[in-house]
Write a protein that holds these residues in place. Structure first.
Motif, mmCIF file in Angstrom:
data_model
loop_
_atom_site.group_PDB
_atom_site.id
_atom_site.type_symbol
_atom_site.label_atom_id
_atom_site.label_comp_id
_atom_site.label_asym_id
_atom_site.label_seq_id
_atom_site.Cartn_x
_atom_site.Cartn_y
_atom_site.Cartn_z
ATOM 1 N N LYS A 294 3.184 2.367 4.137
ATOM 2 C CA LYS A 294 3.892 3.548 4.646
ATOM 3 C C LYS A 294 3.850 4.702 3.642
ATOM 4 O O LYS A 294 3.658 5.870 4.019
ATOM 5 N N GLY A 295 4.044 4.381 2.366
ATOM 6 C CA GLY A 295 4.022 5.429 1.346
ATOM 7 C C GLY A 295 2.679 6.121 1.251
ATOM 8 O O GLY A 295 2.602 7.330 0.989
ATOM 9 N N THR B 95 11.398 4.471 3.618
ATOM 10 C CA THR B 95 10.251 5.340 3.339
ATOM 11 C C THR B 95 10.684 6.762 3.038
ATOM 12 O O THR B 95 9.952 7.516 2.399
ATOM 13 N N ALA B 96 11.891 7.139 3.484
ATOM 14 C CA ALA B 96 12.405 8.470 3.149
ATOM 15 C C ALA B 96 12.558 8.647 1.649
ATOM 16 O O ALA B 96 12.445 9.777 1.138
ATOM 17 N N LEU B 97 12.803 7.566 0.905
ATOM 18 C CA LEU B 97 12.894 7.675 -0.551
ATOM 19 C C LEU B 97 11.553 8.089 -1.153
ATOM 20 O O LEU B 97 11.502 8.927 -2.064
ATOM 21 N N LEU C 23 7.148 6.623 -8.186
ATOM 22 C CA LEU C 23 8.543 6.329 -8.547
ATOM 23 C C LEU C 23 9.406 6.166 -7.303
ATOM 24 O O LEU C 23 10.255 5.258 -7.227
ATOM 25 N N GLY C 24 9.209 7.046 -6.318
ATOM 26 C CA GLY C 24 9.948 6.905 -5.067
ATOM 27 C C GLY C 24 9.608 5.614 -4.354
ATOM 28 O O GLY C 24 10.474 4.992 -3.710
#
Length: 494
Positions: free
Chosen positions: A254-255, A326-328, A352-353
């Motif tokens: 996802k990222g 995934t918002a992070l 990092l996120g």
């Protein structure tokens, strides 16, 4: 809070145009071509704007008004400015009176020739007449804000493979039932994303790509890794699969989609709020396809009873789980974008996120397996979700403050009044503006909504110009200034 502080004013390049021959004047009513990195120059006859400031609004002449601008008011009449009458707080808590300018609502009587002066004079209209809408206006440059059709073609082939997979392992009936039920949590998440991004909606092609990447590509990556792991080491146990494998592989898949959106649509990835939106959309797409599988398996193995329990747990109690994880990652990439980072910087911030997304995903899955689900749901998962909501609210307020600061730059140059800035940038001002537009003949809320969205995007364009990483900022600025002036004119048309 602000993200990275106020960036330094960008330095414009030296002018490239040759000076006009002595005695030759610019074309009447036309500004010179804008230089990249600089706001548009004022129309001939106006003073030079202060260095680093947005352009002064073009002065239109009665005999030849500039495109997209209402004609200048008659001599001795104050120019009409758009601002509904309401008391709304600005970003600093002060009360601002948002009221129409003097003379609004009092149209001038048409001048009569001497021969017709003694005849019948038509009365002035009592209120604005309905307006069909704003005609076709220049749009911002699409390059860097859209996805190639070939990318969707590749995703289409992967989707066909996923359809075959579900039909083979679940059967057509269970797959169709799972598909129908999966639309419920997807709709809930999309509604939440719409509330976050109401006044600065992302380009449609990027929104569709984000959903498609999560629903197709990220799912394909997770299934492929699961197949390879099973062939190499056998089927892992449930705890390893839920707490280690799923957070690592799923969040990487996802990222990667969020980072690709940043690379492809850099000019529509302006800050942390955009990152949260794109991350939530990718996560929503992933959860949609994953729910089809979970719902279908529950129907096949346990019938309607097990399907009902699975639907309540995944579809109603935790529809935002994957979107929140995934918002992070999106938040971290958006924070780097706000600070003007290049691709390498965004990749590092995204890594990092991604670690945060993996940790939250592992904690969420582990909390549902290590004890009583409902107890842990109430004591761990709900507080996490509430914290996520509070963080979104804080990000939206910071975004509104930044939008207000950028529009105040244009207000200082004369493009907007201070009251209009409050109306265009603050939640209370937008609400008052929509109520005022609703009261006009013809219900002009659609025009007001367009006015607010264009002004919000204009503020984002100026922020990108200040950061110095948008080659099309000057062209976008010209288009959006023309659109806001034309929309205001139609809102006030009689």
């Amino acid at each position: 809070m602000s993200f990275g502080g106020q960036p330094p004013a960008y330095q414009p390049p030296p002018p490239s145009e040759q000076p006009a021959p002595e005695g030759q004047q610019p074309a009447y009513g036309q500004p010179p071509a804008p230089v990249y990195g600089q706001p548009p120059a004022p129309v001939y006859g106006q003073g030079q704007p202060a260095y680093g400031q947005p352009p002064a609004p073009a002065q239109s002449y009665p005999s030849a008004p500039a495109y997209g601008q209402p004609p200048a008011p008659a001599y001795g009449q104050q120019a009409h400015q758009l601002a509904p009458r309401a008391q709304v707080p600005d970003a600093y808590g002060a009360k601002a009176s948002v009221a129409p300018a003097i003379g609004y609502g009092q149209p001038q009587q048409p001048a009569l020739q001497p021969a017709a002066a003694a005849g019948y004079a038509p009365p002035a209209p009592l209120s604005p007449a309905p307006v069909a809408g704003v005609p076709a206006l220049p749009m911002p440059v699409r390059k860097g804000r859209s996805v190639s059709v070939w990318v969707f073609g590749v995703l289409g082939f992967v989707m066909l493979a996923l359809i075959a997979y579900f039909a083979m392992f679940l059967g057509t009936g269970a797959s169709v039932v799972g598909l129908i039920l999966a639309f419920v949590p997807l709709g809930i998440v999309l509604f939440g994303v719409r509330l976050i991004d109401r006044w600065e909606p992302e380009p449609k092609s990027l929104v569709i790509f984000a959903l498609a990447w999560g629903a197709i590509a990220a799912i394909g990556i997770a299934l492929l890794f699961d197949l390879l792991l099973t062939l190499a080491a056998g089927r892992p146990d449930d705890f390893f699969s839920a707490v280690i494998q799923a957070p690592l592989i799923e969040e990487i898949g996802k990222g990667l989609g969020v980072f690709l959106i940043y690379v492809i649509g850099r000019r529509a990835f302006d800050g942390p709020v955009d990152g949260v939106v794109y991350g939530a959309l990718v996560g929503a797409g992933f959860a949609f396809t994953e729910n089809i599988q979970y719902f279908g398996v529950s129907l096949v193995n346990g019938g309607a009873g097990e399907l009902t329990i699975t639907f309540i747990l995944r579809g109603l109690l935790s529809p935002f789980a994957h979107a929140m994880f995934t918002a992070l990652t999106g938040f971290a990439i958006g924070l780097a974008a706000r600070r003007g980072a290049i691709v390498a910087g965004a990749l590092g911030a995204g890594a990092l996120g991604l670690l945060g997304a993996m940790a939250l995903h592992a904690f969420w899955n582990g909390s549902s397996m290590l004890g009583d689900f409902f107890t842990l749901y109430l004591t761990a998962q709900i507080p996490l979700f509430l914290g996520f909501i509070f963080a979104i609210v804080a990000l939206r307020r910071a975004e509104a403050r930044l939008t207000q600061r950028r529009l105040e730059d244009y207000a200082a140059a004369g493009w907007f009044t201070k009251e209009e800035v409050v109306m265009l940038a603050t939640p209370a001002g937008r609400k008052a503006g929509m109520q005022w537009a609703r009261g006009l003949r013809g219900d002009r809320r659609k025009l007001m909504r367009s006015f607010i969205k264009d002004a919000t995007e204009l503020a984002a364009v100026r922020q990108r110009a200040i950061n110095g990483h948008d080659a099309y900022a000057a062209a976008d600025e010209q288009s959006l200034l023309a659109r806001t002036r034309a929309t205001r004119a139609h809102l006030l048309a009689y």
